[in-house]
Scaffold this motif. Structure first.
Motif, PDB file in Angstrom:
ATOM      1  N   SER A 221       0.997  -1.178  -0.170  1.00 42.23           N
ATOM      2  CA  SER A 221      -0.147  -0.121  -0.076  1.00 42.23           C
ATOM      3  C   SER A 221       0.897   1.360   0.024  1.00 42.23           C
ATOM      4  N   GLY A 222       0.449   2.372  -0.754  1.00 42.60           N
ATOM      5  CA  GLY A 222       1.195   3.373  -0.692  1.00 42.60           C
ATOM      6  C   GLY A 222       0.682   4.567  -1.631  1.00 42.60           C
TER       7      GLY A 222
ATOM      8  N   PRO B  35     -10.981   5.649   2.140  1.00 46.15           N
ATOM      9  CA  PRO B  35     -11.077   6.343   1.007  1.00 46.15           C
ATOM     10  C   PRO B  35     -12.039   7.314   0.873  1.00 46.15           C
ATOM     11  N   PRO B  36     -11.848   8.457  -0.140  1.00 41.95           N
ATOM     12  CA  PRO B  36     -12.513   9.566  -0.158  1.00 41.95           C
ATOM     13  C   PRO B  36     -13.910   9.401  -0.591  1.00 41.95           C
TER      14      PRO B  36
ATOM     15  N   TYR C  55      -8.354  -1.194  -2.987  1.00 39.08           N
ATOM     16  CA  TYR C  55      -8.853   0.084  -4.199  1.00 39.08           C
ATOM     17  C   TYR C  55      -7.509   0.725  -4.622  1.00 39.08           C
ATOM     18  N   ALA C  56      -7.839   1.511  -5.638  1.00 43.26           N
ATOM     19  CA  ALA C  56      -6.626   2.268  -6.145  1.00 43.26           C
ATOM     20  C   ALA C  56      -7.346   3.636  -6.308  1.00 43.26           C
TER      21      ALA C  56
ATOM     22  N   LEU D 117      -2.651   3.064  -3.772  1.00 41.04           N
ATOM     23  CA  LEU D 117      -2.948   1.482  -3.838  1.00 41.04           C
ATOM     24  C   LEU D 117      -3.058   1.072  -2.387  1.00 41.04           C
ATOM     25  N   VAL D 118      -4.147   0.410  -1.857  1.00 40.82           N
ATOM     26  CA  VAL D 118      -4.465   0.048  -0.680  1.00 40.82           C
ATOM     27  C   VAL D 118      -4.667  -1.684  -0.923  1.00 40.82           C
ATOM     28  N   LEU D 119      -4.043  -2.445  -0.247  1.00 44.86           N
ATOM     29  CA  LEU D 119      -4.025  -3.685  -0.219  1.00 44.86           C
ATOM     30  C   LEU D 119      -5.003  -4.180   1.230  1.00 44.86           C
ATOM     31  N   ASP D 120      -5.716  -5.356   0.881  1.00 40.65           N
ATOM     32  CA  ASP D 120      -6.569  -5.999   2.048  1.00 40.65           C
ATOM     33  C   ASP D 120      -5.553  -6.852   2.968  1.00 40.65           C
TER      34      ASP D 120
END
Length: 172
Positions: free
Chosen positions: A80-81, A136-137, A120-121, A110-113
């Motif tokens: 994620s980053g 997330p926004p 999501y990206a 990028l977010v990893l579960d």
């Protein structure tokens, strides 16, 4: 009694003033109607471009996620980053640019579960707040930014693409 010459003269002078006032009111009403019509038309056009801008940003985030999946398939580690994609910064960013040359200069996240899969990206023209890595926004807030008449506000909008398609507000 007949109209005296002085009364006739006053009526003849007042008639052009009345016509001028009537014309002025008609012209003013027409101008105001045009202004209101143009304002409404501009609002409709901005609404369409707002939707298009968000759809483009969501599509960019989706492409970024796809390229990240390919990066992972080639045996590389994903994390994620948030990145501003520039050539020469890292092997990861160079890989992104190899498959998506339009990504240069854009910000992506990028977010990893918990399982290490992409959750999501996101994509933006300006730096993405770190808080979006955990929350997330909100779509409506981002659309409000894109709907602004001011470019500096529109640039702040962040689009999100979820791997779970049921969460996506836009289809690309």
């Amino acid at each position: 009694m007949k109209n005296e010459p002085d009364d006739q003269l006053l009526n003849e002078e007042a008639a052009p003033k009345k016509r001028f006032k009537k014309r002025f009111v008609i012209i003013l009403a027409a101008v105001l109607l045009c202004i209101v019509g143009c304002w409404w038309l501009i609002g409709e056009m901005l609404g369409y471009t707002t939707y298009s801008r968000m759809q483009t940003k969501c599509s960019n985030a989706h492409v970024f996620a796809k390229v990240c999946m390919e990066w992972e398939k080639e045996g590389n580690k994903l994390e994620s980053g948030i990145w501003q994609i520039e050539p020469g910064n890292s092997a990861f960013e160079d890989y992104i640019l190899r498959y998506d040359s339009n990504a240069q200069g854009e910000w992506f996240g990028l977010v990893l579960d918990r399982n290490g899969q992409i959750e999501y990206a996101f994509n933006s023209e300006v730096e993405i707040p770190r808080e979006y890595l955990t929350h997330p926004p909100v779509y409506e807030e981002q659309m409000a930014l894109l709907d602004s008449h001011f470019a500096f506000r529109r640039k702040k909008a962040v689009a999100v693409w979820y791997t779970d398609d049921s969460k996506n507000t836009m289809s690309d």
